[in-house]
Scaffold this active site. Structure first.
Site, PDB file in Angstrom:
ATOM      1  N   ASP A 121       0.874  -1.179   0.000  1.00 27.78           N
ATOM      2  CA  ASP A 121       0.000   0.000   0.000  1.00 27.78           C
ATOM      3  C   ASP A 121       0.908   1.225   0.000  1.00 27.78           C
ATOM      4  OD1 ASP A 121      -1.627   2.178   0.702  1.00 27.78           O
ATOM      5  OD2 ASP A 121      -2.924   0.967   1.971  1.00 27.78           O
ATOM      6  N   CYS A 124       1.434   3.159   3.233  1.00 31.54           N
ATOM      7  CA  CYS A 124       1.967   2.391   4.362  1.00 31.54           C
ATOM      8  C   CYS A 124       3.448   2.722   4.572  1.00 31.54           C
ATOM      9  CB  CYS A 124       1.754   0.905   4.094  1.00 31.54           C
ATOM     10  SG  CYS A 124       2.848  -0.216   4.970  1.00 31.54           S
ATOM     11  N   CYS A 127       5.781  -0.195   4.156  1.00 26.33           N
ATOM     12  CA  CYS A 127       5.879  -0.578   2.741  1.00 26.33           C
ATOM     13  C   CYS A 127       6.917   0.296   2.047  1.00 26.33           C
ATOM     14  CB  CYS A 127       4.527  -0.414   2.047  1.00 26.33           C
ATOM     15  SG  CYS A 127       3.239  -1.508   2.664  1.00 26.33           S
ATOM     16  N   ARG A 151      -5.222  -0.684   2.102  1.00 25.11           N
ATOM     17  CA  ARG A 151      -5.722  -1.095   3.414  1.00 25.11           C
ATOM     18  C   ARG A 151      -7.088  -0.515   3.743  1.00 25.11           C
ATOM     19  NH1 ARG A 151      -1.249   1.292   6.982  1.00 25.11           N
ATOM     20  NH2 ARG A 151      -1.437   2.867   5.342  1.00 25.11           N
TER      21      ARG A 151
END
Length: 245
Positions: A121, A124, A127, A151
């Site tokens: 994502d 994120c 991430c 998400r």
């Protein structure tokens, strides 16, 4: 979490009225109450339960149709927990993962030893951290393949932005730029991020990054390159030892 609770609540409502639900009744109830269009029913490792695979995730339903459990089942009898749900659904998960190969954003290791699929994502933080260390993963012999997992769900701002990335003429550059905090250029195509998201749900993913190992096992959260390499080595050794028994 709210989505999962709602799904379970609706499922309980769907099955509470019947004392003897067969496969047809289960499929009908899921279609009527949850709008599930893809339903596969399989036996489960526990007597009295059926594994129900839907486009919204996996559930376990009692044979009389009165009780529903949602989420993965684990076998903890061995040296490391095994996701029995994903293991049982391996052929289905592998098939659906393979169906999205052409939509993956791939960072291939020059001397490839392992291939993992990461549900990511762009909003994120971990991430982003993982992506910034891509060279490290590749140097460890790990090829990283990305699929999108917004998400906040489908129709969220993240989903729309990730759709633009996946529809860009150069996906990799668009993804790199997004992870670097640069503006995302709107783009459209026939790629449906919902397919990525629903597959992530089948894997039992609830957060990002989620690293899929060997097509079935999910390593949740961020792992540094050396840590992921150690995990993959241990997993490969365990799998080899199990096969030899």
């Amino acid at each position: 979490m709210k989505k999962g609770f709602l799904l379970l609540t609706l499922a309980l409502t769907a099955f509470s009225y019947t004392a003897s639900a067969d496969d047809a009744a289960i499929k009908q109830a899921l279609g009527q109450k949850l709008g599930a269009t893809e339903v596969d029913i399989l036996p489960s490792p526990i007597a009295g339960l059926q594994t129900v695979l839907t486009d919204g995730g996996v559930m376990y339903v009692s044979s009389d149709g009165k009780h529903v459990l949602q989420g993965p089942m684990y076998d903890i009898s061995g040296p490391m927990p095994v996701n029995v749900t994903n293991e049982q659904l391996s052929p289905i998960l592998t098939k659906r993962l393979d169906a999205l190969k052409d939509e993956m954003i791939v960072y291939k290791a020059p001397q490839e030893k392992y291939v993992v699929t990461v549900f990511t994502d762009i909003t994120c933080g971990y991430c982003t951290k993982l992506h910034k260390e891509m060279q490290g993963y590749n140097e460890q012999g790990i090829t990283v393949r990305y699929l999108a997992y917004p998400r906040q769900g489908i129709e969220s701002a993240a989903e729309k932005n990730m759709a633009s990335i996946w529809c860009a003429e150069d996906r990799m550059t668009a993804f790199d730029n997004a992870m670097a905090g640069k503006a995302i250029k709107p783009a459209t195509c026939n790629i449906d991020i919902k397919r990525h998201y629903m597959l992530g749900s089948l894997f039992g993913i609830q957060g990002t990054p989620a690293i899929v190992i060997d097509g079935t096992t999910v390593q949740p959260g961020y792992s540094a390159p050396s840590e992921l390499k150690a995990t993959l080595d241990a997993y490969a050794a365990h799998k080899k030892a199990s096969a030899a028994q």
